[in-house]
Design an enzyme around this catalytic site. Structure first.
Site, short mmCIF file in Angstrom:
data_model
loop_
_atom_site.label_atom_id
_atom_site.label_comp_id
_atom_site.label_asym_id
_atom_site.label_seq_id
_atom_site.Cartn_x
_atom_site.Cartn_y
_atom_site.Cartn_z
N ALA A 84 0.84 -1.20 0.00
CA ALA A 84 0.00 0.00 0.00
C ALA A 84 0.87 1.25 0.00
O ALA A 84 2.05 1.20 0.35
CB ALA A 84 -0.90 0.00 1.24
N ASP A 85 0.27 2.35 -0.39
CA ASP A 85 0.97 3.63 -0.29
C ASP A 85 -0.09 4.73 -0.11
O ASP A 85 -1.27 4.52 -0.39
CB ASP A 85 1.82 3.92 -1.54
CG ASP A 85 2.81 5.04 -1.27
OD1 ASP A 85 3.82 4.77 -0.59
OD2 ASP A 85 2.57 6.19 -1.67
#
Length: 204
Positions: A84-85
């Site tokens: 994720a980011d």
């Protein structure tokens, strides 16, 4: 790394984020952690959605390259890698982790009495089949005025230096000054539950 409860799969969380760990635990998953250690600044995109997706992909590739390939047997349960980011968008500009205390202070002062938008990606890769699905989610956080001394305390605490845009809505110093959130709080904290569950179902 045992398969969780009735879930016929294992999970690797490709993130060092304490809030993502907390959210994934709340979702009822056991998991192991691996971090990607990529140069995030080397990946640039003009719009935030493209940027967070590209970073989640780069993290997944970096982690996969370090995994011992064991050629899954047919009877083995799959392992799902979740990367994720997140970035914060404020005043039309993309904000990643602050470069230092002064930038963190500038970021937080900018949110005072205003609005910050979070854009976060989730990417789930089924390491057994190679199937990968990703998506992004947005949320808006509206703030009351944040007093100078509260900003000083947040900088002193230091946690804001390690999160996108220096934004920690869940921090006990920050939360009293959150006016409202449009979207889910878990999305603001870096791992939208509904999107993560949807992607897990899609790769299985």
């Amino acid at each position: 790394m045992a398969a969780q409860g009735n879930n016929p799969f294992k999970v690797i969380l490709g993130s060092a984020s304490a809030t993502r760990r907390q959210i994934l635990k709340e979702m009822g998953y056991d998991f192991t952690i691996m971090t990607a250690d990529i140069d995030e600044k080397s990946i640039r995109k003009e719009n935030p959605e493209d940027l967070v997706m590209a970073l989640a992909e780069a993290k997944a590739e970096a982690i996969i390259s370090r995994l011992p390939y064991n050629g899954y047997e047919e009877h083995e349960v799959p392992t799902l890698l979740i990367t994720a980011d997140q970035v914060v968008v404020h005043g039309g500009s993309i904000r990643e982790k602050p470069s230092g205390r002064e930038e963190a202070r500038e970021f937080i002062k900018g949110y005072s009495g205003g609005l910050a938008c979070t854009v976060g990606s989730v990417l789930v890769t089924n390491l057994k089949t190679g199937i990968r699905r990703g998506g992004w989610d947005k949320a808006e956080v509206y703030f009351h005025e944040i007093p100078e001394e509260v900003i000083d305390s947040l900088i002193e605490d230091g946690g804001v230096l390690y999160v996108a845009g220096g934004l920690m809505v869940e921090h006990p110093l920050t939360s009293p000054f959150v006016n409202s959130v449009v979207g889910s709080i878990d999305s603001v904290m870096g791992l939208p539950k509904f999107l993560t569950e949807k992607l897990i179902r899609e790769v299985l």
